[in-house]
Design an enzyme around this catalytic site. Structure first.
Site, PDB file in Angstrom:
ATOM      1  N   ARG A  36       0.824  -1.214   0.000  1.00 28.47           N
ATOM      2  CA  ARG A  36       0.000   0.000   0.000  1.00 28.47           C
ATOM      3  C   ARG A  36       0.857   1.263   0.000  1.00 28.47           C
ATOM      4  O   ARG A  36       0.452   2.281  -0.568  1.00 28.47           O
ATOM      5  CB  ARG A  36      -0.934  -0.009   1.202  1.00 28.47           C
ATOM      6  CG  ARG A  36      -2.047  -0.998   0.994  1.00 28.47           C
ATOM      7  CD  ARG A  36      -3.020  -0.964   2.122  1.00 28.47           C
ATOM      8  NE  ARG A  36      -4.199  -1.728   1.771  1.00 28.47           N
ATOM      9  CZ  ARG A  36      -5.048  -2.216   2.657  1.00 28.47           C
ATOM     10  NH1 ARG A  36      -4.853  -2.019   3.937  1.00 28.47           N
ATOM     11  NH2 ARG A  36      -6.102  -2.883   2.259  1.00 28.47           N
ATOM     12  N   LYS A 204     -20.829 -15.940   2.064  1.00 26.51           N
ATOM     13  CA  LYS A 204     -22.224 -15.663   2.383  1.00 26.51           C
ATOM     14  C   LYS A 204     -22.979 -14.876   1.328  1.00 26.51           C
ATOM     15  O   LYS A 204     -22.469 -13.893   0.792  1.00 26.51           O
ATOM     16  CB  LYS A 204     -22.284 -14.854   3.683  1.00 26.51           C
ATOM     17  CG  LYS A 204     -21.936 -15.663   4.909  1.00 26.51           C
ATOM     18  CD  LYS A 204     -22.117 -14.773   6.103  1.00 26.51           C
ATOM     19  CE  LYS A 204     -21.821 -15.473   7.397  1.00 26.51           C
ATOM     20  NZ  LYS A 204     -21.750 -14.464   8.469  1.00 26.51           N
ATOM     21  N   GLY A 354     -10.113  -8.019  -1.934  1.00 29.21           N
ATOM     22  CA  GLY A 354     -10.356  -9.043  -0.926  1.00 29.21           C
ATOM     23  C   GLY A 354      -9.684 -10.370  -1.242  1.00 29.21           C
ATOM     24  O   GLY A 354      -8.553 -10.411  -1.733  1.00 29.21           O
ATOM     25  N   GLY A 377     -13.783  -3.435   0.378  1.00 26.60           N
ATOM     26  CA  GLY A 377     -15.093  -2.838   0.667  1.00 26.60           C
ATOM     27  C   GLY A 377     -15.493  -1.822  -0.383  1.00 26.60           C
ATOM     28  O   GLY A 377     -16.637  -1.798  -0.854  1.00 26.60           O
TER      29      GLY A 377
HETATM   30  P1  AMP Z   1     -15.890 -13.609   1.229  1.00 27.68           P
HETATM   31  O1  AMP Z   1     -15.118 -12.820   2.245  1.00 27.68           O
HETATM   32  O2  AMP Z   1     -17.368 -13.514   1.381  1.00 27.68           O
HETATM   33  O3  AMP Z   1     -15.405 -13.383  -0.177  1.00 27.68           O
HETATM   34  O4  AMP Z   1     -15.607 -15.125   1.584  1.00 27.68           O
HETATM   35  C1  AMP Z   1     -14.340 -15.705   1.493  1.00 27.68           C
HETATM   36  C2  AMP Z   1     -14.351 -16.941   2.307  1.00 27.68           C
HETATM   37  O5  AMP Z   1     -15.332 -17.833   1.835  1.00 27.68           O
HETATM   38  C3  AMP Z   1     -13.046 -17.671   2.230  1.00 27.68           C
HETATM   39  O6  AMP Z   1     -12.425 -17.641   3.484  1.00 27.68           O
HETATM   40  C4  AMP Z   1     -13.444 -19.090   1.850  1.00 27.68           C
HETATM   41  O7  AMP Z   1     -12.776 -20.073   2.602  1.00 27.68           O
HETATM   42  C5  AMP Z   1     -14.923 -19.114   2.163  1.00 27.68           C
HETATM   43  N1  AMP Z   1     -15.650 -20.128   1.380  1.00 27.68           N
HETATM   44  C6  AMP Z   1     -15.691 -20.251   0.051  1.00 27.68           C
HETATM   45  N2  AMP Z   1     -16.396 -21.333  -0.304  1.00 27.68           N
HETATM   46  C7  AMP Z   1     -16.812 -21.917   0.832  1.00 27.68           C
HETATM   47  C8  AMP Z   1     -17.570 -23.084   1.129  1.00 27.68           C
HETATM   48  N3  AMP Z   1     -18.044 -23.878   0.160  1.00 27.68           N
HETATM   49  N4  AMP Z   1     -17.805 -23.375   2.426  1.00 27.68           N
HETATM   50  C9  AMP Z   1     -17.314 -22.580   3.407  1.00 27.68           C
HETATM   51  N5  AMP Z   1     -16.591 -21.482   3.201  1.00 27.68           N
HETATM   52  C10 AMP Z   1     -16.340 -21.143   1.922  1.00 27.68           C
END
Ligand code: AMP
Length: 397
Positions: A36, A204, A354, A377
């Site tokens: 950064r 999620k 991210g 974000g």
């Molecule tokens: P995000 O911050 O919403 O982009 O989520 C990223 C996280 O989602 C990572 O740490 C992944 O390990 C998790 N992730 C991706 N696919 C799965 C899955 N099938 N089950 C549980 N966690 C997951």
């Protein structure tokens, strides 16, 4: 129309306040990753070359303002001084660190600042008013400079004193890093070459509702993988075993599918395991996932399907891994999708920060993408079609 940039300002001999993103990981006084700081150098060097007096503002971590004990501890932990030392190694200019965010010491340092020199002011979050965009604080900081440049993309979605307040008072412009972000994300989201294919993954649905909604309106296809795909599977009547599921979002997933008119592409198979922490039984499953197993990556047929759907894309935006990519057994889906995007000919490929950004970098595909956003974000909010206050405050040319 495009926004004013630092090139449009007459900076020679002027005190230029630059909001940078020096929120770097520091452990025991040592900087673990200086990306950064390096990212801000083009703007800083341009200002130095053009005889400006450079005053840098940045936040670092969080500072509690409710509990006095936590406040003290946070201030010790999130002191910007190590960053000034690293910065001094990276620029060919005198760097003075001012350990306070207001008062005589800061004002004297600004008064003594010469052309082609830099001041780095202490962590903006030492000030309680910073995150509230407090008018008194904004006016005080603005009084220290003649011009303002915003170059902290990771913070432009926040209306704080150092991102918006100062910009409302001083003649202001985008720095090179923010300009690059706005150009790439703007092209992909606001004016995409078609077909535009979005790939969304991660844990999620609830974190990405607004992104899915906006992309369903503007993209030609929306590929959904990762943990969030299982909520869509349940909406389609499939069984998902113990996979990640947000029961309260199943109805919403149904509505998205109905509204999407075939635009949503879901995985057709999964890599499942009998346990998240200690997977001893790993297999590929098509259709229903039995109880006692959970889906942790997309399967080989989904990879083929996603690759096929990506063919011919002229714009791709990607946010979120296809599986638990942190574990090698479940990283393949993310690796293959990353490769497939990287190899698309004549395609504007944008990663929205991210986890997907770190996946692409760790896999060695950093240079194969048109743009990897520096702000998780902020880029998510850009993809949601939201107004980013730190950018909209800057005037059009
Ligand atoms: P995000 O911050 O919403 O982009 O989520 C990223 C996280 O989602 C990572 O740490 C992944 O390990 C998790 N992730 C991706 N696919 C799965 C899955 N099938 N089950 C549980 N966690 C997951």
């Amino acid at each position: 129309m495009s926004k004013l940039t630092v090139r449009d300002l007459n900076v020679s001999g002027k005190k230029v306040i630059v909001r940078v993103d020096f929120n770097v990981p520091i452990k025991e006084g040592k900087i673990k990753d200086d990306n950064r700081i390096v990212g801000a150098l083009p703007t800083i060097n341009y200002l130095l070359e053009n005889n400006a007096k450079v005053i840098l503002l940045s936040h670092l971590g969080k500072v509690d303002h409710k509990d006095p004990v936590k406040n003290e501890a946070d201030k010790i932990k999130n002191n910007l001084e190590p960053v000034s030392k690293r910065l001094a190694e990276l620029v060919d200019a005198k760097v003075t660190f001012v350990p306070v965010t207001r008062g005589v010491e800061l004002e004297e340092a600004v008064k003594n600042l010469k052309e082609k020199e830099i001041i780095l002011v202490q962590n903006t979050r030492y000030e309680k008013g910073e995150s509230k965009n407090d008018p008194e604080l904004s006016a005080y900081w603005a009084s220290l400079g003649d011009l303002f440049v915003t170059d902290a993309f990771g913070s432009v979605h926040r209306a704080h004193s150092s991102t918006v307040g100062i910009a409302e008072i001083l003649p202001s412009a985008l720095g090179f890093l923010v300009e690059k972000e706005v150009e790439a994300l703007g092209k992909a989201i606001n004016n995409p070459a078609r077909p535009l294919v979005a790939i969304l993954g991660g844990a999620k649905v609830s974190d990405k509702i607004a992104v899915i909604e906006n992309l369903l309106n503007i993209a030609d296809k929306v590929i959904i993988g990762g943990g969030m795909a299982y909520t869509f599977d349940v909406a389609l009547g499939k069984k998902v075993g113990s996979s990640l599921l947000e029961e309260d979002k199943v109805q919403l997933a149904k509505e998205f599918i109905a509204k999407a008119n075939g635009k949503i592409i879901l995985p057709v198979d999964s890599i499942v395991a009998n346990s998240f922490d200690n997977p001893t039984d790993i297999k590929v499953v098509e259709g229903d996932i039995e109880e006692g197993y959970l889906g942790l990556d997309i399967g080989p047929k989904s990879i083929e399907l996603f690759k096929k759907e990506l063919q011919g894309a002229k714009t791709v935006v990607w946010n979120g891994p296809m599986g638990v990519f942190e574990k090698p057994e479940f990283a393949n889906g993310t690796i293959e999708v990353c490769k497939a995007i990287a190899e698309l000919p004549e395609c504007l490929s944008v990663i929205g920060g991210g986890d997907s950004a770190s996946a692409a970098k760790n896999l060695g595909f950093k240079d194969k993408f048109s743009h990897i956003s520096t702000g998780g974000g902020a880029s998510l909010e850009f993809m949601e079609g939201k107004d980013l206050p730190g950018i909209s405050v800057i005037k059009e040319k």
